[in-house]
Design a protein around this motif. Sequence first.
Motif, short mmCIF file in Angstrom:
data_model
loop_
_atom_site.label_atom_id
_atom_site.label_comp_id
_atom_site.label_asym_id
_atom_site.label_seq_id
_atom_site.Cartn_x
_atom_site.Cartn_y
_atom_site.Cartn_z
N ALA A 64 -21.10 -1.25 -6.12
CA ALA A 64 -21.36 -0.24 -5.08
C ALA A 64 -20.12 0.01 -4.24
O ALA A 64 -19.84 1.15 -3.86
CB ALA A 64 -22.53 -0.70 -4.20
N ARG A 65 -19.37 -1.06 -3.94
CA ARG A 65 -18.14 -0.86 -3.17
C ARG A 65 -17.14 -0.01 -3.94
O ARG A 65 -16.48 0.86 -3.37
CB ARG A 65 -17.51 -2.22 -2.83
N ARG B 267 -8.32 12.54 -10.54
CA ARG B 267 -8.25 11.83 -11.82
C ARG B 267 -8.80 10.42 -11.69
O ARG B 267 -9.49 9.93 -12.61
CB ARG B 267 -6.80 11.80 -12.33
N ARG B 268 -8.54 9.76 -10.57
CA ARG B 268 -9.07 8.42 -10.37
C ARG B 268 -10.60 8.44 -10.26
O ARG B 268 -11.29 7.58 -10.82
CB ARG B 268 -8.47 7.80 -9.12
N VAL B 269 -11.12 9.44 -9.53
CA VAL B 269 -12.58 9.58 -9.41
C VAL B 269 -13.20 9.75 -10.80
O VAL B 269 -14.19 9.08 -11.14
CB VAL B 269 -12.93 10.75 -8.49
N LEU C 45 -14.78 5.80 -3.70
CA LEU C 45 -14.48 7.15 -4.18
C LEU C 45 -14.88 8.21 -3.17
O LEU C 45 -14.43 9.36 -3.28
CB LEU C 45 -15.22 7.40 -5.51
N LYS C 46 -15.72 7.88 -2.20
CA LYS C 46 -16.20 8.87 -1.25
C LYS C 46 -15.04 9.44 -0.43
O LYS C 46 -14.98 10.66 -0.19
CB LYS C 46 -17.27 8.25 -0.35
N ARG D 85 -18.50 22.24 0.85
CA ARG D 85 -19.94 22.00 0.64
C ARG D 85 -20.16 21.15 -0.60
O ARG D 85 -21.00 20.25 -0.61
CB ARG D 85 -20.67 23.33 0.51
N TRP D 86 -19.39 21.43 -1.65
CA TRP D 86 -19.52 20.61 -2.85
C TRP D 86 -19.03 19.19 -2.58
O TRP D 86 -19.60 18.22 -3.09
CB TRP D 86 -18.73 21.23 -4.00
N ARG D 87 -17.96 19.06 -1.81
CA ARG D 87 -17.47 17.71 -1.50
C ARG D 87 -18.53 16.91 -0.73
O ARG D 87 -18.73 15.73 -1.00
CB ARG D 87 -16.18 17.79 -0.68
N ARG D 88 -19.18 17.58 0.21
CA ARG D 88 -20.23 16.89 0.96
C ARG D 88 -21.37 16.47 0.01
O ARG D 88 -21.89 15.35 0.10
CB ARG D 88 -20.76 17.80 2.05
N PHE D 89 -21.74 17.36 -0.88
CA PHE D 89 -22.80 17.03 -1.82
C PHE D 89 -22.38 15.90 -2.74
O PHE D 89 -23.18 15.01 -3.07
CB PHE D 89 -23.16 18.28 -2.63
N TRP D 90 -21.11 15.89 -3.18
CA TRP D 90 -20.64 14.80 -4.04
C TRP D 90 -20.61 13.47 -3.29
O TRP D 90 -20.88 12.42 -3.88
CB TRP D 90 -19.25 15.14 -4.57
N VAL D 91 -20.28 13.50 -2.02
CA VAL D 91 -20.31 12.27 -1.23
C VAL D 91 -21.74 11.72 -1.18
O VAL D 91 -21.98 10.51 -1.32
CB VAL D 91 -19.75 12.52 0.18
#
Length: 921
Positions: free
Chosen positions: A769-770, A789-791, A775-776, A726-732
């Motif tokens: 933006a790309r 770490r990259r994110v 990162l998504k 759920r957090w991953r979806r929200f972060w996306v």
Amino acid sequence: MSSTGPAAVLEAAELCSVAGDHADAAHLLAEALITGPSDPDLLRALAAAQFAIGWDGCALALLAEAHRVAPDDEAVITDRNIALRDHGRFVQALAVLGTAPRRLLRANTYTAMNLPTLAVDTHPAGLRSHWERTGGLLQFRRRRREEERVLAGLVEAAGPPARAAVDMCALLTRIVNGTAQDRDALAACGAATAHLDGGRRAEAATVLADALRRDSTHPLLLRRAALVAERLGRKEPALALYRRLAADPSPIEVLVRQCTLLIEMGRLPEAVRFADSLPVETAGARALRRVVARAYHAAGLPAAACGAFDADDRQRRLWWQTGGPLPAVRRRLRRRDEEAIAAWAALSVEEVLGPLASVPASELMVAAAHAADALHRAERAEERAGRDAAIDVLAAGGQDPQIVKELAVQLFLADREDETLARLDDLAASHPDDIDVVDGRVAALTWLDRPRAVVELLEAAAPAIRATPLVREREAAFFAYYRLRVLALDAIGPAPTTPQWSRGRRRALWWRTGGPLWMVRQRMRDTDRAALAAWRRGVAPLLSTLDAVVPAADPAARSVVDGHALDVETVTLWWQRANAVVRAVAGVAAAVAASPVLGAIAGSEFEGAVAAGAVYLTAHLLLFPAARADDRRAVITRAAPLIAGFALAGTALYRGQDGPQAFAGAMLVAVAAVGAARLAAAAGCRLVAAWAMRRFQRRAPRAVALTETLAMLDELRRVGRRNDLRWRRFWVERLERIAYAVEHDLPASFGLVDPDTHRQLTDGGRGAARAVRQLKFLVAAPASADAWRRVEEVLRHNAGALATGELGRLRRAAAVAVPAPVRRSRRTVATEALRVAVFAGLPLAAVYLAQPWLSFSETVHDWAKVIGLAWALLYLLLHLDPTLREKLGTVLAVLGQGQPPSEERPEALARFRDSARSAAP
């Protein structure tokens, strides 16, 4: 002796006094009294000369001697009575009058003692205005017994009159020997007055400084220096000069000036304490009670001001505004004012002055002359060369507080708020309670969009400083700027004590916050405070993350996040209130529309109106939590079933029934209609609010991108959340909002530019933006810890670029090459078209084929056709654009920026747990 007798001496002294040579007049009179008998006329004339020179103690002693020599002389009695009451010695002034009536003198003494009822009773014909103010024909309003008790207490506290032994020979000798000193003081005061009248302020202060070097204790010099310092706007030095007069009896006018200076300095508790610390009979003087009432009035305490003094027209209006003949209202207001006064921390005047109390008087005037000269040169420089030249002159004028404050004003007017704030911050280190400094800092911070610093500054200020009209007005402007109008109204204070220049703003705020509906205002006050607390609590982790990401972040970078967050909070609050109003209006409109229908069924319009009111209350109580359209799940699982249940039950009761059952069914249907109207209105308002919030946030794309980036960095620090889908979806979704702001809104914020620049901005936004959109996938499906770490590395880099304004440093990604489309054969295209046509038209064909056997009603058949057509259209759109579903999700995510999160979203659950944890004991 005839040429030098009392009459000749009096004539010569009068000529000297007319010419302004009071020192020579006193010299002549004192010599005549030394060499001759104690003549009461000579003593009176000498006392008048001493009053003119400033030696009030000597003048009072001379009048006492004249009274001893001629106890029945009316002129002596009159002069001594007036002199004693002018110096706050009211008991002695009454004792001088003896047992003779002397009604006018006695009445004027009572008036000066703030005993108007006794004054009217003593001389009603000469005090008609007091007669009206003390009740007129309404005898019960006069406080005769209370004033008689006050008078008896003053007489008892003063004790029996004690005649002080005065060595008249020594006193007269001192007057003769001090003629040169007095003559020099009179000359200096005359020269200073001439300079001041001619606009030469620095020269006036210089003349008095030179005179005070020669004689720093002369009361005339000290009084005139204090008046000149007041004219030059130097309140603290003027108060320090007045305090040097404590060794000599001072008239009440001097005491009033000291209280007034404390009020103008914002030292309201100190002004009240100073007046109350005087002897009892002096503290009760009419003039001092008026200035105490002014202090309470300036602090926004109307009941306390009315209780301190109520003998003039303004105070009578205040009496009516604080309850008038309703003592219960005034008692409630008085309790509130007493609570505010209890929070005051009053210092002594010496503590207020600090180091100034020990600075020599001459040095105070030298500093005043220097500041006046610098201000004059700055004024002339501004007339010749503009404001920048004036700023240069003031900057070279030193660190005098008056010069620094004027320099800050000029910098503020020149749109150099950062420099203004720096100057005032330095001055606040040594003058933290200067109301001009507090006002200037709040104004500069407001213009720099640093609301957190403004709130912290106001909270750190002393309650009495915050209660001054100047600071209250600035605080109200700050809250009004950020749409917290009830807090702005509270900052202005009660209507009876609102300054003239704020009454229009207060009236507008009062109407915009409910007007006479105090319950609405209280609710708005609670929500305003809750919004302010939520903003402070919610932005704190973002600012700490910004400090960790950009250690050298300046206050301007912090204000990008802080100011935008408060704007979003207050605009969201406004739309929530609009939603509540729209829901209420829609419900009332539906209830009003149902009233005639219910009345027709019941057979009475009155019963229909009562039933409509009951319907509205029922719908409000039962459907209020679910009919706000805040959460789609609540609408689907609670609101819609409730409305449908009421509608079906009402229809079942109404159909085929008469009498009470039909009426009950109609009411249930009306409840459903009211609930549906409220729900539809709330849904429509939320759609408009989402569109408006999106437009609002598009005006600050940098703040949106930076806030979202910092919020995600703060959330990523909690490692346990990374494994929650759920957090991953929200972060996306959050990454998509960042990318959208960087790609579309940020380039558009620069307005119309040339084609080349527009192309560069557009390409840069797309590249940034790309990089964010790449990162998504790493967030949705990370392969290892390196992905996280990259994110974080990309987000930290972008946060630093956005915070510092170096937008060219945003991480960018090159465009991915898209392969050429593969050409399909005609047979494949025809097959695909046939398949789409079959599956799109299958539901509609089934409806038409089933109609002969199932015999649908006309209504059901029409709805079935609509559903079939909708399915065909949606299927066709999905086939033409396979990414339509993703686009719709993106649009909903973008629109959801301005909406409060639902209970399903992980960040809402996290905030709920944090709130519960903080509220736990």
